[in-house]
Enzyme design. Sequence first.
Site, PDB file in Angstrom:
ATOM      1  N   SER A 187      49.507 129.133 -56.556  1.00 17.34           N
ATOM      2  CA  SER A 187      50.400 129.555 -55.498  1.00 17.34           C
ATOM      3  C   SER A 187      52.025 129.715 -56.090  1.00 17.34           C
ATOM      4  O   SER A 187      52.400 129.026 -56.952  1.00 17.34           O
ATOM      5  CB  SER A 187      50.676 128.359 -54.619  1.00 17.34           C
ATOM      6  OG  SER A 187      49.372 128.151 -54.072  1.00 17.34           O
TER       7      SER A 187
ATOM      8  N   HIS B 212      49.148 134.333 -51.840  1.00 12.56           N
ATOM      9  CA  HIS B 212      48.227 134.499 -52.847  1.00 12.56           C
ATOM     10  C   HIS B 212      47.706 135.833 -52.521  1.00 12.56           C
ATOM     11  O   HIS B 212      47.064 136.228 -51.451  1.00 12.56           O
ATOM     12  CB  HIS B 212      47.014 133.775 -52.267  1.00 12.56           C
ATOM     13  CG  HIS B 212      47.075 132.256 -52.749  1.00 12.56           C
ATOM     14  ND1 HIS B 212      47.063 131.659 -53.894  1.00 12.56           N
ATOM     15  CD2 HIS B 212      47.598 131.418 -51.818  1.00 12.56           C
ATOM     16  CE1 HIS B 212      47.057 130.195 -53.715  1.00 12.56           C
ATOM     17  NE2 HIS B 212      47.710 130.162 -52.705  1.00 12.56           N
TER      18      HIS B 212
ATOM     19  N   HIS C  56      40.097 130.206 -51.859  1.00  9.12           N
ATOM     20  CA  HIS C  56      39.740 128.696 -51.798  1.00  9.12           C
ATOM     21  C   HIS C  56      38.810 128.262 -51.050  1.00  9.12           C
ATOM     22  O   HIS C  56      38.397 129.107 -49.881  1.00  9.12           O
ATOM     23  CB  HIS C  56      41.043 128.117 -51.379  1.00  9.12           C
ATOM     24  CG  HIS C  56      42.333 128.190 -52.015  1.00  9.12           C
ATOM     25  ND1 HIS C  56      43.056 129.411 -51.928  1.00  9.12           N
ATOM     26  CD2 HIS C  56      42.902 127.657 -53.051  1.00  9.12           C
ATOM     27  CE1 HIS C  56      44.231 129.472 -52.971  1.00  9.12           C
ATOM     28  NE2 HIS C  56      44.152 128.304 -53.643  1.00  9.12           N
TER      29      HIS C  56
ATOM     30  N   TYR D 101      38.961 126.053 -48.866  1.00  7.15           N
ATOM     31  CA  TYR D 101      39.609 125.742 -47.652  1.00  7.15           C
ATOM     32  C   TYR D 101      39.446 126.772 -46.509  1.00  7.15           C
ATOM     33  O   TYR D 101      39.717 126.808 -45.511  1.00  7.15           O
ATOM     34  CB  TYR D 101      40.731 124.826 -47.717  1.00  7.15           C
ATOM     35  CG  TYR D 101      42.022 125.598 -48.339  1.00  7.15           C
ATOM     36  CD1 TYR D 101      42.466 126.594 -47.826  1.00  7.15           C
ATOM     37  CD2 TYR D 101      42.420 125.074 -49.430  1.00  7.15           C
ATOM     38  CE1 TYR D 101      43.563 127.334 -48.523  1.00  7.15           C
ATOM     39  CE2 TYR D 101      43.543 125.778 -50.072  1.00  7.15           C
ATOM     40  CZ  TYR D 101      44.075 126.863 -49.447  1.00  7.15           C
ATOM     41  OH  TYR D 101      45.062 127.498 -50.106  1.00  7.15           O
ATOM     42  N   GLU D 102      39.405 128.037 -47.230  1.00 10.03           N
ATOM     43  CA  GLU D 102      39.652 129.114 -46.424  1.00 10.03           C
ATOM     44  C   GLU D 102      38.420 129.431 -45.596  1.00 10.03           C
ATOM     45  O   GLU D 102      38.278 130.335 -44.733  1.00 10.03           O
ATOM     46  CB  GLU D 102      39.797 130.492 -47.142  1.00 10.03           C
ATOM     47  CG  GLU D 102      41.308 130.434 -47.760  1.00 10.03           C
ATOM     48  CD  GLU D 102      41.479 131.551 -48.790  1.00 10.03           C
ATOM     49  OE1 GLU D 102      41.874 132.649 -48.346  1.00 10.03           O
ATOM     50  OE2 GLU D 102      41.409 131.164 -50.117  1.00 10.03           O
TER      51      GLU D 102
ATOM     52  N   ALA E  95      49.295 124.990 -58.651  1.00  3.67           N
ATOM     53  CA  ALA E  95      50.351 124.104 -58.168  1.00  3.67           C
ATOM     54  C   ALA E  95      49.710 122.746 -57.577  1.00  3.67           C
ATOM     55  O   ALA E  95      48.635 122.705 -57.187  1.00  3.67           O
ATOM     56  CB  ALA E  95      51.206 124.530 -57.033  1.00  3.67           C
TER      57      ALA E  95
ATOM     58  N   MET F 235      43.989 121.655 -54.636  1.00  2.10           N
ATOM     59  CA  MET F 235      42.742 122.336 -53.940  1.00  2.10           C
ATOM     60  C   MET F 235      42.149 123.389 -54.530  1.00  2.10           C
ATOM     61  O   MET F 235      41.719 124.071 -53.616  1.00  2.10           O
ATOM     62  CB  MET F 235      43.405 122.799 -52.561  1.00  2.10           C
ATOM     63  CG  MET F 235      44.405 121.639 -51.852  1.00  2.10           C
ATOM     64  SD  MET F 235      45.352 122.367 -50.564  1.00  2.10           S
ATOM     65  CE  MET F 235      46.449 121.046 -50.132  1.00  2.10           C
ATOM     66  N   SER F 236      42.135 123.509 -55.898  1.00  3.24           N
ATOM     67  CA  SER F 236      41.310 124.840 -56.316  1.00  3.24           C
ATOM     68  C   SER F 236      40.692 124.651 -57.619  1.00  3.24           C
ATOM     69  O   SER F 236      39.478 125.201 -57.610  1.00  3.24           O
ATOM     70  CB  SER F 236      42.402 125.762 -56.413  1.00  3.24           C
ATOM     71  OG  SER F 236      43.364 125.380 -57.477  1.00  3.24           O
TER      72      SER F 236
ATOM     73  N   ASN G 168      55.465 119.138 -56.429  1.00  9.18           N
ATOM     74  CA  ASN G 168      55.969 118.188 -55.503  1.00  9.18           C
ATOM     75  C   ASN G 168      55.513 116.843 -56.222  1.00  9.18           C
ATOM     76  O   ASN G 168      54.498 116.925 -56.572  1.00  9.18           O
ATOM     77  CB  ASN G 168      55.697 118.328 -54.002  1.00  9.18           C
ATOM     78  CG  ASN G 168      54.142 118.598 -54.073  1.00  9.18           C
ATOM     79  OD1 ASN G 168      53.652 119.735 -54.301  1.00  9.18           O
ATOM     80  ND2 ASN G 168      53.399 117.424 -53.848  1.00  9.18           N
TER      81      ASN G 168
ATOM     82  N   HIS H  52      53.695 124.180 -47.654  1.00  7.90           N
ATOM     83  CA  HIS H  52      53.415 125.214 -48.353  1.00  7.90           C
ATOM     84  C   HIS H  52      54.772 126.156 -48.949  1.00  7.90           C
ATOM     85  O   HIS H  52      54.576 126.528 -50.030  1.00  7.90           O
ATOM     86  CB  HIS H  52      52.141 126.119 -47.735  1.00  7.90           C
ATOM     87  CG  HIS H  52      51.585 127.155 -48.683  1.00  7.90           C
ATOM     88  ND1 HIS H  52      51.035 126.707 -49.907  1.00  7.90           N
ATOM     89  CD2 HIS H  52      51.598 128.340 -48.632  1.00  7.90           C
ATOM     90  CE1 HIS H  52      50.629 128.001 -50.586  1.00  7.90           C
ATOM     91  NE2 HIS H  52      50.938 129.000 -49.528  1.00  7.90           N
TER      92      HIS H  52
HETATM   93  N1  HPA Z   1      48.521 118.286 -52.835  1.00  6.04           N
HETATM   94  C1  HPA Z   1      47.442 119.037 -52.994  1.00  6.04           C
HETATM   95  N2  HPA Z   1      47.423 120.310 -53.401  1.00  6.04           N
HETATM   96  C2  HPA Z   1      48.969 120.499 -53.723  1.00  6.04           C
HETATM   97  C3  HPA Z   1      50.076 119.668 -53.579  1.00  6.04           C
HETATM   98  C4  HPA Z   1      49.797 118.453 -53.131  1.00  6.04           C
HETATM   99  O1  HPA Z   1      50.508 117.609 -53.116  1.00  6.04           O
HETATM  100  N3  HPA Z   1      50.886 120.585 -54.139  1.00  6.04           N
HETATM  101  C5  HPA Z   1      50.538 121.593 -54.485  1.00  6.04           C
HETATM  102  N4  HPA Z   1      49.226 121.929 -54.203  1.00  6.04           N
END
Ligand code: HPA
Length: 272
Positions: free
Chosen positions: A28, A59, A81, A83-84, A111, A208-209, A232, A244
């Site tokens: 991302s 993306h 992903h 989740y898609e 990320a 998440m990937s 973050n 996001h």
């Molecule tokens: N959690 C999950 N996926 C992420 C995060 C997060 O805090 N930050 C960037 N991708």
Amino acid sequence: MWKRVERAYTSLRNRVDFKPQIGIVLGSGLGAIAENIESVYSVPFENVQGMPTSTVEGHSGRFVFGYINRVPVVVMQGRVHYYEGYTPQEAVLPIRLMIRMGVKALVLTNAAGGIREDLNTGDIMMISDHISLVPSPLIGKNDPSYGDRFPDMSEAYDSGLREMARVAAKKVGLDIKEGVYIQFTGPNFETPAEVRMARAMGADAVGMSTAIETIAAVHMGIKVLGLSFISNKACGLSDQKLSHLDVQAESRAVTGKLSKLIEELVLMASNK
Ligand code: HPA
């Protein structure tokens, strides 16, 4: 599934006369790294038969074949992903495809949210190991020409590549951290309680990937280097709400230094 991988491979091979040595997946907001490559072919995901296409903002979804420091590479700008709505098997199809195109090592970037105390926004964490809370992409019939039914995962993130990354980071003046990545399904960010659970389980950063992609690569006998960019602090560890958009903005800010690291790494890995 295996037929679908081969169909996608034939479709891509018909468009691209190029043998990449190293594959790079951009997470991302990190897409701009692809601008530093001397591009030879650029193929949008939707032009590859049977390829799942990325639907997430930030993306853009294409393969860029070209050179970094004269080393032939393929860069995946945007990924697919779980989740898609794709199955884990579908989500890793592009990884298998890059390996079929010839890559011998993969650099997976993402990320992630920092869980360990010292992991702050802007940091880069090299992945030493992972925990996956997503079903394995190897579930289903195995094709032994791709890999073993029961692949060993004791060194999913290659120690040689990790050592190389430490040296490369030093060379470009970057202080990289190391830790365990945990993959949740997403797309919602975790709750504070889930983040506490992840920490208790031994995770240092959450995303998440990447874990399932690594599993597919290890299955095919390919070395992986994982780089998490900490966009973050994980949920509950700061008073900020997660979005996001913020993830993307923070990622963009780090593109330059990650790019330098990758350029150096590609050069070192190609000489091995
Ligand atoms: N959690 C999950 N996926 C992420 C995060 C997060 O805090 N930050 C960037 N991708």
